[in-house]
Design a protein around this motif. Structure first.
Motif, PDB file in Angstrom:
ATOM      1  N   TYR A 154      -4.117  -0.577   7.448  1.00 12.94           N
ATOM      2  CA  TYR A 154      -3.415  -1.611   6.672  1.00 12.94           C
ATOM      3  C   TYR A 154      -2.195  -2.113   7.446  1.00 12.94           C
ATOM      4  N   TRP A 174       1.980  -8.960   0.430  1.00 10.69           N
ATOM      5  CA  TRP A 174       1.512  -7.674   0.919  1.00 10.69           C
ATOM      6  C   TRP A 174       0.805  -6.895  -0.187  1.00 10.69           C
ATOM      7  N   GLU A 179      -3.126  -4.359  10.413  1.00  5.55           N
ATOM      8  CA  GLU A 179      -3.558  -5.685   9.963  1.00  5.55           C
ATOM      9  C   GLU A 179      -2.394  -6.490   9.407  1.00  5.55           C
ATOM     10  N   LEU A 192      -7.933  -5.035   0.185  1.00  4.84           N
ATOM     11  CA  LEU A 192      -8.539  -4.011   1.043  1.00  4.84           C
ATOM     12  C   LEU A 192      -9.177  -2.873   0.241  1.00  4.84           C
ATOM     13  N   TYR A 193      -8.527  -2.450  -0.865  1.00  3.97           N
ATOM     14  CA  TYR A 193      -9.055  -1.280  -1.587  1.00  3.97           C
ATOM     15  C   TYR A 193      -9.828  -1.632  -2.854  1.00  3.97           C
ATOM     16  N   LEU A 231       0.804  -1.220   0.000  1.00  5.23           N
ATOM     17  CA  LEU A 231       0.000   0.000   0.000  1.00  5.23           C
ATOM     18  C   LEU A 231       0.839   1.273   0.000  1.00  5.23           C
ATOM     19  N   ALA A 237      -3.055  -5.722   0.165  1.00  8.03           N
ATOM     20  CA  ALA A 237      -3.461  -4.321  -0.025  1.00  8.03           C
ATOM     21  C   ALA A 237      -4.569  -4.229  -1.063  1.00  8.03           C
ATOM     22  N   TYR A 258      -3.795   3.823   5.652  1.00  8.75           N
ATOM     23  CA  TYR A 258      -2.509   3.129   5.723  1.00  8.75           C
ATOM     24  C   TYR A 258      -2.237   2.598   7.133  1.00  8.75           C
TER      25      TYR A 258
END
Length: 733
Positions: free
Chosen positions: A611, A587, A614, A594-595, A541, A591, A608
């Motif tokens: 993120y 990763w 988590e 999530l988005y 991210l 990311a 962020y």
């Protein structure tokens, strides 16, 4: 003792033919130590450490050696034995390691035990000579202040600071004896926050008085953010955060707060700015020099491989800045993560010499999200120890602020004070881009991506996760007629090459000529460029958000009616395989999960941090090497070996064929057993870091010089830099 000379010698004759007595040296070092003490409550302990550090030189074997009658002999163990006998463990470590480095506790204890078992009588005779000569100055110190420190980690950190003070004091007094002119030319410039603030305010006034700049909403917001941060400058020394979108002036805002903070807290003696990459330091240091330095006063010291401070070979005049790199006795220091953090965890004399000058400082960590996750907890623990022990204030700056606060399962910082008011509003007001998925995140080929970029007809920055992908894309599009300029950037290019390309790109952007830049991640942090569109391969991210910070950076894009136009950030996945690591790939996918479908979250100030929480909970061991556990055991050598900002094994290659200057440099140093520090720094401008497997597979092209420099004799491309292995052709060297 067999040696019957009534005067014990610490150092041999200097250029004037003068020897330095052992008593004079120990007393001089102890005076420096008292000056360096953390506080009055520690002063006696510091002074005692300096007084006993060379006790072993009272031996007959050392005195024969210094008079030219014998071979070199160890001496540091005997002062350490005295410290042990007096139950001063904190003094034992620095004295024992003041030449060889801080040891692991078990190895030091074993060495001392063996020495006492075999040479106790010898030690007793050394102690008697030392005591007889120094009893007028010997006052056994209280270590109550040390015993009062909160826990073993605070005590471990104290040993590091005490060790730093000792090696600097020892070095300074030795220098004063052998090179008095050098010692006298060390420049000790104080941090005058009032003068520096006046200079900085002149810079801010330029923006306010410029009608075009002042009318821009982003500059009005920059001023508002800066004034709010200043309003918190009188808070206690501690941890702070400055979370601002890219392009909102973090550098000047942070230095402004730091100077105001120093003006309020009178103990603050210097400001240290820590940046992640050498490639972005020039921009920051250049701006600070422009503001603060003039013909009479130079307040800014750069300490990294890209800066070269010339040393006068006749030794009549010395460069004060070159000398200051040894111990950081300077008001403003600009350095790298590697230099700062690895020195904190090092056990080596040269690395640690500067640590005691970190006390009473403001330390600004820029782009802090680049700190490797696997060493996050030991790093934060060390910073916490340092802050409490040394009265420092620490500021974490970034657009992508990790959550470094202590929580369940994560040992971080208990409290971090934010310097931004209503960050959610600030981030919303600076929303300058719109995020677009390419092919709904379904994989596209590099050829398909090239068609998309060219078809959009906007100048663009295209960022890839690997050098191979960046190069393949560049080869796909270079030479096309759709754009006037095509550029490539990667770490396969030596620093001098990258700097020249970045400068050329910035000039093209100023002229508003069309261009495509193909780059790896090196462009994400701190490089001041502004593109109308950015394409970013799916990545962790912080890389997504930092790449977006190169798009519509100043918010100047307008339509024909003068209305603001958002920049375009396109996120894509490639069919071509290859990622920097398995972790990087995991990763990146996390990311994206999530988005995906909720790209508006990429604009929020705390996305962020969520993120990061988590990620560290589910994917990362934030102390994977158990460094904090080793610190508790006082394993200084082990900790130094483990703690690395860059943990992959690499080899540095000198690309001597880059240009005529590099060839001349190579011809000058070729065949030499030793080269000067200045030449080493010059060489670094033409070096490329490669992984060990590349070096092994291409060892025919790499020839070591006597000086230890590895020289690359293979080809070098003026577009790509160092070639890939498959492109290399047999050569005859």
């Amino acid at each position: 003792m067999e040696y019957n000379n009534s005067t014990y010698i610490a150092h041999s004759e200097n250029l004037k033919g003068e020897k330095q007595t052992l008593k004079e040296h120990c007393i001089s070092v102890s005076k420096f130590m008292r000056e360096f003490a953390l506080s009055d409550s520690f002063a006696d302990l510091y002074e005692f450490c300096g007084l006993i550090h060379d006790m072993g030189k009272y031996s007959d074997s050392f005195q024969k050696y210094i008079s030219g009658q014998g071979s070199k002999t160890r001496h540091s163990i005997y002062g350490a034995i005295l410290a042990k006998d007096m139950s001063l463990t904190e003094v034992m470590f620095p004295v024992y390691g003041h030449h060889a480095g801080l040891p692991n506790k078990p190895s030091m204890a074993g060495d001392i035990k063996a020495e006492l078992n075999t040479n106790r009588v010898y030690y007793d005779s050394i102690y008697e000579c030392w005591h007889n000569e120094n009893k007028m100055h010997l006052i056994p110190p209280s270590d109550e202040a040390y015993r009062g420190l909160s826990d073993i980690l605070q005590k471990e950190c104290f040993v590091r600071i005490l060790y730093s003070s000792l090696v600097d004091a020892d070095s300074l007094d030795t220098e004063r004896h052998f090179a008095k002119k050098k010692f006298e030319q060390r420049k000790r410039t104080a941090l005058d926050s009032a003068i520096l603030l006046a200079k900085l305010n002149q810079e801010f006034t330029k923006f306010i008085q410029d009608p075009e700049m002042n009318i821009l909403p982003i500059n009005q917001l920059r001023n508002k953010v800066r004034l709010y941060a200043v309003s918190k400058a009188n808070l206690p020394q501690g941890f702070y955060s400055l979370t601002l979108p890219t392009g909102l002036g973090k550098t000047l805002c942070s230095i402004n707060w730091a100077l105001c903070h120093a003006q309020y807290h009178k103990n603050i003696r210097r400001i240290i700015i820590v940046l992640p990459f050498v490639s972005i330091i020039d921009q920051t240091a250049g701006k600070l020099k422009e503001i603060f330095c003039d013909e009479k006063n130079d307040y800014v010291l750069e300490h990294h491989s890209n800066v070269i401070y010339a040393d006068n070979e006749n030794k009549e005049e010395y460069n004060p800045k070159l000398l200051a790199t040894e111990n950081w006795d300077y008001p403003i220091i600009v350095t790298t993560n590697v230099q700062f953090f690895e020195s904190l965890f090092s056990n080596k004399r040269s690395d640690c010499r500067k640590l005691h000058n970190i006390q009473d400082s403001v330390i600004i960590f820029d782009e802090i999200q680049t700190l490797p996750t696997g060493i996050t907890e030991p790093t934060l623990t060390m910073l916490d120890n340092l802050q409490q022990l040394c009265r420092c204030s620490m500021l974490f700056c970034t657009a992508t602020q990790p959550d470094f606060t202590t929580r369940e399962g994560f040992k971080g910082i208990n409290h971090i004070e934010p310097l931004v008011e209503n960050p959610e509003i600030v981030f919303e007001q600076t929303r300058r881009v719109t995020y677009h998925p390419v092919n709904e995140y379904n994989e596209v080929s590099i050829s398909e991506l090239a068609d998309t970029v060219i078809g959009n007809k906007q100048s663009a920055l295209v960022v890839f996760n690997t050098k191979k992908k960046a190069r393949t894309f560049f080869e796909e599009i270079k030479g096309g007629l759709a754009f006037k300029h095509y550029f490539h950037l990667s770490t396969s290019m030596c620093p001098e090459h990258r700097k020249s390309v970045i400068k050329e790109i910035q000039e093209v952007l100023k002229k508003k000529e069309s261009l495509i830049v193909c780059s790896t991640q090196l462009i994400e942090a701190g490089v001041d460029m502004d593109f109308p569109s950015v394409y970013r391969e799916i990545a962790p991210l912080e890389s997504i958000i930092q790449s977006a910070g190169r798009c519509n950076r100043e918010g100047k894009r307008r339509d024909d009616d003068g209305q603001e136009i958002k920049g375009d950030v396109y996120l894509f996945a490639l069919t071509e395989v290859g990622q920097p690591s398995k972790e990087y790939n995991s990763w990146s996918q996390f990311a994206n999960l999530l988005y995906k479908g909720k790209e508006e979250q990429l604009h929020t100030h705390d996305f962020y941090s969520y993120y990061y929480r988590e990620l560290t909970k589910s994917f990362v061991d934030t102390d994977k090497l158990k460094i904090t556990e080793d610190r508790r055991k006082q394993l200084y050598q082990t900790v130094a070996d483990k703690y690395k900002i860059i943990d992959k094994k690499t080899q540095t290659l000198f690309v001597y064929k880059y240009n005529e200057d590099s060839k001349m440099l190579y011809n000058r140093i070729k065949g030499q057993d030793f080269i000067s520090r200045q030449d080493y720094q010059l060489v670094s401008q033409y070096c490329v870091q490669v992984y060990e497997n590349f070096a092994h597979d291409n060892k025919a092209y790499i020839l070591p010089e006597k000086s230890g420099i590895s020289v690359w004799h293979g080809s070098y491309d003026m577009a790509f830099g160092l070639p890939f292995a498959e492109d290399l052709k047999p050569i005859i060297i």
